[in-house]
Design a protein around this motif. Structure first.
Motif, PDB file in Angstrom:
ATOM      1  N   LEU A  65       0.829  -1.207   0.000  1.00  6.40           N
ATOM      2  CA  LEU A  65       0.000   0.000   0.000  1.00  6.40           C
ATOM      3  C   LEU A  65       0.861   1.254   0.000  1.00  6.40           C
ATOM      4  CD1 LEU A  65      -2.804  -1.074   2.514  1.00  6.40           C
ATOM      5  CD2 LEU A  65      -2.851  -1.123   0.022  1.00  6.40           C
ATOM      6  N   THR A  66       1.987   1.192   0.696  1.00  8.81           N
ATOM      7  CA  THR A  66       2.882   2.347   0.730  1.00  8.81           C
ATOM      8  C   THR A  66       3.464   2.625  -0.651  1.00  8.81           C
ATOM      9  OG1 THR A  66       3.464   1.868   3.026  1.00  8.81           O
ATOM     10  CG2 THR A  66       4.947   3.317   1.800  1.00  8.81           C
ATOM     11  N   GLN A  67       3.902   1.553  -1.307  1.00  8.05           N
ATOM     12  CA  GLN A  67       4.433   1.717  -2.658  1.00  8.05           C
ATOM     13  C   GLN A  67       3.368   2.274  -3.603  1.00  8.05           C
ATOM     14  OE1 GLN A  67       5.143  -1.322  -6.037  1.00  8.05           O
ATOM     15  NE2 GLN A  67       6.979  -1.477  -4.771  1.00  8.05           N
ATOM     16  N   MET A  68       2.162   1.729  -3.521  1.00 10.03           N
ATOM     17  CA  MET A  68       1.073   2.206  -4.368  1.00 10.03           C
ATOM     18  C   MET A  68       0.828   3.693  -4.156  1.00 10.03           C
ATOM     19  SD  MET A  68      -2.944   1.167  -4.211  1.00 10.03           S
ATOM     20  CE  MET A  68      -2.551  -0.566  -4.360  1.00 10.03           C
ATOM     21  N   TYR A  69       0.782   4.101  -2.893  1.00 10.36           N
ATOM     22  CA  TYR A  69       0.491   5.512  -2.587  1.00 10.36           C
ATOM     23  C   TYR A  69       1.548   6.435  -3.178  1.00 10.36           C
ATOM     24  CZ  TYR A  69      -0.136   9.836  -0.013  1.00 10.36           C
ATOM     25  OH  TYR A  69      -0.305  11.160   0.309  1.00 10.36           O
ATOM     26  N   PHE A  70       2.806   6.107  -2.964  1.00  9.89           N
ATOM     27  CA  PHE A  70       3.867   7.014  -3.412  1.00  9.89           C
ATOM     28  C   PHE A  70       4.044   6.990  -4.929  1.00  9.89           C
ATOM     29  CE2 PHE A  70       5.162   6.838   1.079  1.00  9.89           C
ATOM     30  CZ  PHE A  70       5.329   8.209   1.302  1.00  9.89           C
ATOM     31  N   VAL A  71       3.846   5.845  -5.574  1.00 11.26           N
ATOM     32  CA  VAL A  71       3.953   5.794  -7.035  1.00 11.26           C
ATOM     33  C   VAL A  71       2.901   6.694  -7.672  1.00 11.26           C
ATOM     34  CG1 VAL A  71       3.586   4.335  -9.048  1.00 11.26           C
ATOM     35  CG2 VAL A  71       5.060   3.533  -7.215  1.00 11.26           C
ATOM     36  N   HIS A  72       1.660   6.564  -7.237  1.00  9.26           N
ATOM     37  CA  HIS A  72       0.585   7.375  -7.808  1.00  9.26           C
ATOM     38  C   HIS A  72       0.710   8.837  -7.381  1.00  9.26           C
ATOM     39  CE1 HIS A  72      -1.751   4.226  -9.750  1.00  9.26           C
ATOM     40  NE2 HIS A  72      -1.559   3.460  -8.683  1.00  9.26           N
ATOM     41  N   SER A  73       1.168   9.060  -6.167  1.00  7.88           N
ATOM     42  CA  SER A  73       1.326  10.430  -5.690  1.00  7.88           C
ATOM     43  C   SER A  73       2.394  11.166  -6.487  1.00  7.88           C
ATOM     44  CB  SER A  73       1.689  10.425  -4.200  1.00  7.88           C
ATOM     45  OG  SER A  73       1.835  11.748  -3.716  1.00  7.88           O
ATOM     46  N   PHE A  74       3.520  10.522  -6.730  1.00  7.40           N
ATOM     47  CA  PHE A  74       4.593  11.168  -7.487  1.00  7.40           C
ATOM     48  C   PHE A  74       4.190  11.387  -8.944  1.00  7.40           C
ATOM     49  CE2 PHE A  74       7.853   9.361  -4.319  1.00  7.40           C
ATOM     50  CZ  PHE A  74       7.793  10.525  -3.564  1.00  7.40           C
ATOM     51  N   SER A  75       3.400  10.459  -9.508  1.00 10.75           N
ATOM     52  CA  SER A  75       2.929  10.643 -10.882  1.00 10.75           C
ATOM     53  C   SER A  75       2.017  11.867 -10.983  1.00 10.75           C
ATOM     54  CB  SER A  75       2.175   9.393 -11.352  1.00 10.75           C
ATOM     55  OG  SER A  75       3.028   8.276 -11.377  1.00 10.75           O
ATOM     56  N   THR A  76       1.110  12.006 -10.015  1.00  9.43           N
ATOM     57  CA  THR A  76       0.237  13.174  -9.975  1.00  9.43           C
ATOM     58  C   THR A  76       1.035  14.447  -9.767  1.00  9.43           C
ATOM     59  OG1 THR A  76      -1.511  11.794  -9.022  1.00  9.43           O
ATOM     60  CG2 THR A  76      -1.783  14.161  -8.832  1.00  9.43           C
ATOM     61  N   MET A  77       2.050  14.361  -8.926  1.00  9.92           N
ATOM     62  CA  MET A  77       2.901  15.514  -8.662  1.00  9.92           C
ATOM     63  C   MET A  77       3.649  15.960  -9.918  1.00  9.92           C
ATOM     64  SD  MET A  77       5.665  15.756  -5.549  1.00  9.92           S
ATOM     65  CE  MET A  77       4.592  14.693  -4.574  1.00  9.92           C
ATOM     66  N   GLU A  78       4.109  14.996 -10.701  1.00  5.35           N
ATOM     67  CA  GLU A  78       4.819  15.316 -11.933  1.00  5.35           C
ATOM     68  C   GLU A  78       3.926  16.064 -12.909  1.00  5.35           C
ATOM     69  OE1 GLU A  78       7.600  13.075 -15.314  1.00  5.35           O
ATOM     70  OE2 GLU A  78       6.437  11.908 -13.868  1.00  5.35           O
ATOM     71  N   SER A  79       2.660  15.653 -12.988  1.00  5.88           N
ATOM     72  CA  SER A  79       1.722  16.338 -13.861  1.00  5.88           C
ATOM     73  C   SER A  79       1.521  17.780 -13.410  1.00  5.88           C
ATOM     74  CB  SER A  79       0.378  15.595 -13.871  1.00  5.88           C
ATOM     75  OG  SER A  79      -0.570  16.279 -14.655  1.00  5.88           O
ATOM     76  N   GLY A  80       1.399  17.978 -12.103  1.00  2.00           N
ATOM     77  CA  GLY A  80       1.246  19.329 -11.574  1.00  2.00           C
ATOM     78  C   GLY A  80       2.454  20.202 -11.839  1.00  2.00           C
ATOM     79  N   MET A  81       3.633  19.602 -11.760  1.00  2.00           N
ATOM     80  CA  MET A  81       4.854  20.367 -12.034  1.00  2.00           C
ATOM     81  C   MET A  81       4.907  20.824 -13.494  1.00  2.00           C
ATOM     82  SD  MET A  81       6.607  20.857  -9.351  1.00  2.00           S
ATOM     83  CE  MET A  81       6.793  20.263  -7.665  1.00  2.00           C
ATOM     84  N   LEU A  82       4.444  19.980 -14.405  1.00  2.00           N
ATOM     85  CA  LEU A  82       4.426  20.374 -15.818  1.00  2.00           C
ATOM     86  C   LEU A  82       3.454  21.527 -16.046  1.00  2.00           C
ATOM     87  CD1 LEU A  82       4.545  16.911 -17.624  1.00  2.00           C
ATOM     88  CD2 LEU A  82       6.387  18.582 -17.397  1.00  2.00           C
ATOM     89  N   ALA A  83       2.310  21.509 -15.342  1.00  2.00           N
ATOM     90  CA  ALA A  83       1.372  22.627 -15.447  1.00  2.00           C
ATOM     91  C   ALA A  83       1.989  23.903 -14.883  1.00  2.00           C
ATOM     92  CB  ALA A  83       0.070  22.290 -14.718  1.00  2.00           C
ATOM     93  N   ALA A  84       2.708  23.784 -13.768  1.00  2.00           N
ATOM     94  CA  ALA A  84       3.369  24.952 -13.191  1.00  2.00           C
ATOM     95  C   ALA A  84       4.454  25.495 -14.125  1.00  2.00           C
ATOM     96  CB  ALA A  84       3.975  24.590 -11.830  1.00  2.00           C
TER      97      ALA A  84
END
Length: 216
Positions: free
Chosen positions: A2-21
């Motif tokens: 569950l920890t791996q799942m959370y951080f993998v998806h969280s970092f992917s979402t974060m990367e998308s936000g960084m591209l928008a920024a």
């Protein structure tokens, strides 16, 4: 798991936000260059970064709880190389439509919103570029956006294919699904240094020195 799942998806979402920024950064740099230093202050950049991190953390938080609520009576071997949300819940002996719906909501609310802001930013950027007086000025200005556009393509195209194929590609061979997921997870971070390093003069000079030295 569950920890791996959370951080993998969280970092992917974060990367998308960084591209928008970064798209907003390009917009300010090209459309309002005289206000760049006053618009994107250290405080503003820190707030944007914090918003991106909080958004990714909050939107990804339901994934572990949605996964834990189902009984798992089949194999405990996940047919992927990492613990993706849909890959895990497909092993559950229950109706997982709520997981699929939330995953699609997360996908389109994150990527949809980010792509919208990126599209608006680049529409304004292109309009400003077309108003430049000379062709050389237009090409030079647009050249500052090439790296960012390549990074956007490298993230969103595999992400969209991966998410849709995992949900709807029931007749797609498993090895094809794993290949698409691997491309999405591995290719963007691997090629980012190449994308952003191609226009860095110091890197090209260093590479030239290395190859020239070998030839000698």
């Amino acid at each position: 798991l569950l920890t791996q799942m959370y951080f993998v998806h969280s970092f992917s979402t974060m990367e998308s936000g960084m591209l928008a920024a970064m798209a907003f950064d390009r917009y300010v740099a090209i459309c309002n260059p005289l206000r760049y230093s006053t618009t994107l202050t250290n405080s503003t950049v820190a707030k944007i970064g914090l918003a991106v991190v909080l958004r990714s953390g909050i939107l990804t938080l339901p994934y572990p709880f949605l996964v834990r609520r189902w009984p798992y009576c089949r194999t405990n071997i996940i047919p992927h190389f990492y613990c993706g949300h849909i890959a895990v819940v497909k092993l559950a002996c229950a109706d997982i439509h709520i997981n699929s719906y939330y995953g699609l909501f997360n996908l389109f609310s994150v990527i949809g919103v980010d792509v919208f802001f990126i599209a608006v930013s680049y529409t304004l950027i292109l309009r400003a570029i077309f108003h430049l007086p000379t062709k050389d000025a237009r090409l030079k200005t647009f050249g500052t956006c090439i790296s960012h556009l390549c990074a956007i393509s490298a993230l969103y195209i595999p992400d969209l294919f991966s998410s849709l194929m995992l949900r709807f590609g029931h007749n797609v061979p498993l090895h094809v699904l794993i290949l698409i997921t691997s491309v999405y997870q591995l290719v963007p971070p691997m090629i980012h240094p190449i994308i952003y390093g191609m226009k860095t003069k110091q890197i090209w000079d260093r590479l030239l020195q290395l190859f020239t030295h070998k030839d000698d």
